[in-house]
Design a protein around this motif. Sequence first.
Motif, PDB file in Angstrom:
ATOM      1  N   ILE A 186       0.823  -1.224   0.000  1.00 42.94           N
ATOM      2  CA  ILE A 186       0.000   0.000   0.000  1.00 42.94           C
ATOM      3  C   ILE A 186       0.859   1.276   0.000  1.00 42.94           C
ATOM      4  O   ILE A 186       0.586   2.195  -0.791  1.00 42.94           O
ATOM      5  CB  ILE A 186      -1.083  -0.050   1.102  1.00 42.94           C
ATOM      6  CG1 ILE A 186      -2.109  -1.135   0.714  1.00 42.94           C
ATOM      7  CG2 ILE A 186      -1.762   1.311   1.305  1.00 42.94           C
ATOM      8  CD1 ILE A 186      -3.228  -1.384   1.701  1.00 42.94           C
ATOM      9  N   PRO A 187       1.917   1.364   0.822  1.00 45.92           N
ATOM     10  CA  PRO A 187       2.736   2.594   0.757  1.00 45.92           C
ATOM     11  C   PRO A 187       3.348   2.823  -0.640  1.00 45.92           C
ATOM     12  O   PRO A 187       3.487   3.973  -1.071  1.00 45.92           O
ATOM     13  CB  PRO A 187       3.836   2.342   1.797  1.00 45.92           C
ATOM     14  CG  PRO A 187       3.246   1.350   2.741  1.00 45.92           C
ATOM     15  CD  PRO A 187       2.339   0.481   1.917  1.00 45.92           C
ATOM     16  N   ARG A 190       0.601   4.326  -2.739  1.00 45.16           N
ATOM     17  CA  ARG A 190       0.385   5.745  -2.367  1.00 45.16           C
ATOM     18  C   ARG A 190       1.451   6.638  -3.001  1.00 45.16           C
ATOM     19  O   ARG A 190       1.163   7.759  -3.430  1.00 45.16           O
ATOM     20  CB  ARG A 190       0.430   5.904  -0.846  1.00 45.16           C
ATOM     21  CG  ARG A 190      -0.731   5.242  -0.115  1.00 45.16           C
ATOM     22  CD  ARG A 190      -2.034   5.976  -0.335  1.00 45.16           C
ATOM     23  NE  ARG A 190      -3.128   5.367   0.400  1.00 45.16           N
ATOM     24  CZ  ARG A 190      -4.362   5.245  -0.065  1.00 45.16           C
ATOM     25  NH1 ARG A 190      -4.684   5.676  -1.271  1.00 45.16           N
ATOM     26  NH2 ARG A 190      -5.312   4.724   0.668  1.00 45.16           N
ATOM     27  N   LYS A 191       2.694   6.133  -3.055  1.00 48.17           N
ATOM     28  CA  LYS A 191       3.799   6.941  -3.573  1.00 48.17           C
ATOM     29  C   LYS A 191       3.764   7.041  -5.102  1.00 48.17           C
ATOM     30  O   LYS A 191       3.907   8.132  -5.664  1.00 48.17           O
ATOM     31  CB  LYS A 191       5.111   6.287  -3.124  1.00 48.17           C
ATOM     32  CG  LYS A 191       6.281   7.221  -3.187  1.00 48.17           C
ATOM     33  CD  LYS A 191       7.446   6.693  -2.376  1.00 48.17           C
ATOM     34  CE  LYS A 191       8.719   7.048  -3.112  1.00 48.17           C
ATOM     35  NZ  LYS A 191       9.704   6.003  -3.046  1.00 48.17           N
ATOM     36  N   PRO A 194      -0.531   8.485  -6.868  1.00 48.86           N
ATOM     37  CA  PRO A 194      -1.183   9.335  -5.868  1.00 48.86           C
ATOM     38  C   PRO A 194      -2.686   9.517  -6.089  1.00 48.86           C
ATOM     39  O   PRO A 194      -3.411   9.853  -5.154  1.00 48.86           O
ATOM     40  CB  PRO A 194      -0.432  10.667  -6.002  1.00 48.86           C
ATOM     41  CG  PRO A 194       0.268  10.606  -7.318  1.00 48.86           C
ATOM     42  CD  PRO A 194       0.520   9.170  -7.616  1.00 48.86           C
ATOM     43  N   LYS A 197      -7.371   5.135  -5.708  1.00 47.20           N
ATOM     44  CA  LYS A 197      -8.083   4.680  -4.515  1.00 47.20           C
ATOM     45  C   LYS A 197      -7.804   3.182  -4.375  1.00 47.20           C
ATOM     46  O   LYS A 197      -7.739   2.466  -5.384  1.00 47.20           O
ATOM     47  CB  LYS A 197      -9.598   4.909  -4.650  1.00 47.20           C
ATOM     48  CG  LYS A 197      -9.956   6.371  -4.813  1.00 47.20           C
ATOM     49  CD  LYS A 197      -9.618   7.179  -3.582  1.00 47.20           C
ATOM     50  CE  LYS A 197      -9.866   8.664  -3.795  1.00 47.20           C
ATOM     51  NZ  LYS A 197      -8.723   9.503  -3.375  1.00 47.20           N
ATOM     52  N   ILE A 198      -7.667   2.760  -3.128  1.00 48.20           N
ATOM     53  CA  ILE A 198      -7.273   1.364  -2.885  1.00 48.20           C
ATOM     54  C   ILE A 198      -8.420   0.612  -2.231  1.00 48.20           C
ATOM     55  O   ILE A 198      -8.926   1.021  -1.186  1.00 48.20           O
ATOM     56  CB  ILE A 198      -6.026   1.313  -1.977  1.00 48.20           C
ATOM     57  CG1 ILE A 198      -4.870   2.061  -2.653  1.00 48.20           C
ATOM     58  CG2 ILE A 198      -5.643  -0.137  -1.659  1.00 48.20           C
ATOM     59  CD1 ILE A 198      -3.639   2.223  -1.773  1.00 48.20           C
ATOM     60  N   ASP A 217      -4.457   1.652   5.859  1.00 45.46           N
ATOM     61  CA  ASP A 217      -4.584   2.832   4.999  1.00 45.46           C
ATOM     62  C   ASP A 217      -5.191   2.507   3.630  1.00 45.46           C
ATOM     63  O   ASP A 217      -4.688   2.924   2.589  1.00 45.46           O
ATOM     64  CB  ASP A 217      -3.224   3.547   4.841  1.00 45.46           C
ATOM     65  CG  ASP A 217      -3.362   4.834   4.040  1.00 45.46           C
ATOM     66  OD1 ASP A 217      -4.454   5.444   4.090  1.00 45.46           O
ATOM     67  OD2 ASP A 217      -2.392   5.217   3.353  1.00 45.46           O
ATOM     68  N   CYS A 218      -6.284   1.721   3.653  1.00 45.56           N
ATOM     69  CA  CYS A 218      -7.008   1.493   2.395  1.00 45.56           C
ATOM     70  C   CYS A 218      -8.160   2.497   2.328  1.00 45.56           C
ATOM     71  O   CYS A 218      -8.536   3.094   3.336  1.00 45.56           O
ATOM     72  CB  CYS A 218      -7.545   0.067   2.346  1.00 45.56           C
ATOM     73  SG  CYS A 218      -8.593  -0.348   3.751  1.00 45.56           S
ATOM     74  N   ASP A 219      -8.717   2.678   1.119  1.00 43.03           N
ATOM     75  CA  ASP A 219      -9.871   3.577   0.965  1.00 43.03           C
ATOM     76  C   ASP A 219     -11.175   2.820   1.124  1.00 43.03           C
ATOM     77  O   ASP A 219     -12.169   3.370   1.604  1.00 43.03           O
ATOM     78  CB  ASP A 219      -9.817   4.245  -0.406  1.00 43.03           C
ATOM     79  CG  ASP A 219      -8.581   5.101  -0.536  1.00 43.03           C
ATOM     80  OD1 ASP A 219      -8.501   6.109   0.184  1.00 43.03           O
ATOM     81  OD2 ASP A 219      -7.677   4.748  -1.318  1.00 43.03           O
TER      82      ASP A 219
END
Length: 413
Positions: A186-187, A190-191, A194, A197-198, A217-219
């Motif tokens: 996941i990180p 995100r990087k 950007p 959505k996850i 940190d998922c959506d």
Amino acid sequence: MFNPTEIRKEFPVLSQQVNGQPLVFLDSAATTQKPIAVIEAMNDFYKNHYSSVKRGAYSLSAKTTQKFEDARAKIASFIDAESENSIVFTKGATEGINLVAWSYGLSNFEEGDEILLSVLEHHANIVPWQLVGKEKKAKIKVFPCDDNGDLQISELPNLLSEKTKVVSLTHTANSIGTVNPLSEIIPIIRKLAPKAKILIDAAQGAPHSKISVKSMDCDFLVFSGHKIYGPTGIGVLYGKKELLQRMPPWQGGGEMIDEVSFEKTTFASTPARFEAGTPPIAEVLGLSAAIDWLNGVGMENIIKHEHQITDYALHSVRALPATQIIGNPKNRGAIISFIVKSENRGSDIHPHDIAMILDENGIAMRAGHHCAQPAMQRLGVQATLRASFAVYTVPWEIDRLCQSLKRAARIFG
Ligand code: PMP
């Protein structure tokens, strides 16, 4: 003291004979059996409290509404969500993914956008994206796995970009049991992407591990009630509240509106805007009882027990001369997938033929492609036998499986 033999007694289905032998149930990845506490909670509702939610101004309905909303809060806490308003009741994991695809996807995808899915996904996490992707001319990209069935994280830089709008990944692969290293993946998403959505498909994760949507940190995250000791017909979609709040409804009807006229309709806030019509009330209460039951047993106990039983099954099945385990992931859930070879014919025995023999011996086990045809294809098989475990699985069931597999190999070999 945690004792699976005692726990089995709470599951009425497990005490029966099938084809003259005590049932061995090794298909918990498809659906789990139900403890008496869940069955009783639903019975109690139908017998003593039955009424609809939200609409009634009378006591019976007010009480049911309270229990229904308490269930939402309980589920929020179960997956460590920031608010009960992030919890949408659905029919199951499949409907949760469809909801996100048809609401978020349809209103946000543009031509040329990309959707990243892994090769290990269940069809439920492929087909909705294909349908919406086609509609919006968005492209699907595939996150590959290696020969062991582990996702190839080193490929992510080639797959993610500003164009990636959704990444939808399974927590645990239902076909071969890979538990994906989401805290690593996941990180990176995100990087490198950007705008993405996850979504996490936790249909096989929620019953077997501690889920924290906050630390993950998922959506979005989805799971199904019937795989977590609850009833069928109920599932959960978690979504970040501000995200859900910006998403359009995907189904219209009662209870999801603010005001309706023929000129214009305005919609309720989340989660009500995604719950059109009378909800599955008994099922929500059943799921609520399942979460209580599960919390009572303790997820740490379940995880420890399932690790032990999965290791035992893996070693026992591996030790049989004709079996070949498919996939050797670094981190495995409560699932093993395998094929059986015919010594004389030099080919595989069809998993359905083996499953038939297992059934004759009172063993319930799945054979087929497990709704994961791309994963099967990647690993070079058309179908496998899949043994999947739960809190009530005990070693003698694995021993019975092995005896029966030997018998099947003799018959077809
Ligand atoms: N995802 C995975 C990983 C699954 O194993 C399943 C069920 N086999 C689903 C999604 C779909 O779940 P349901 O049929 O309960 O909606």
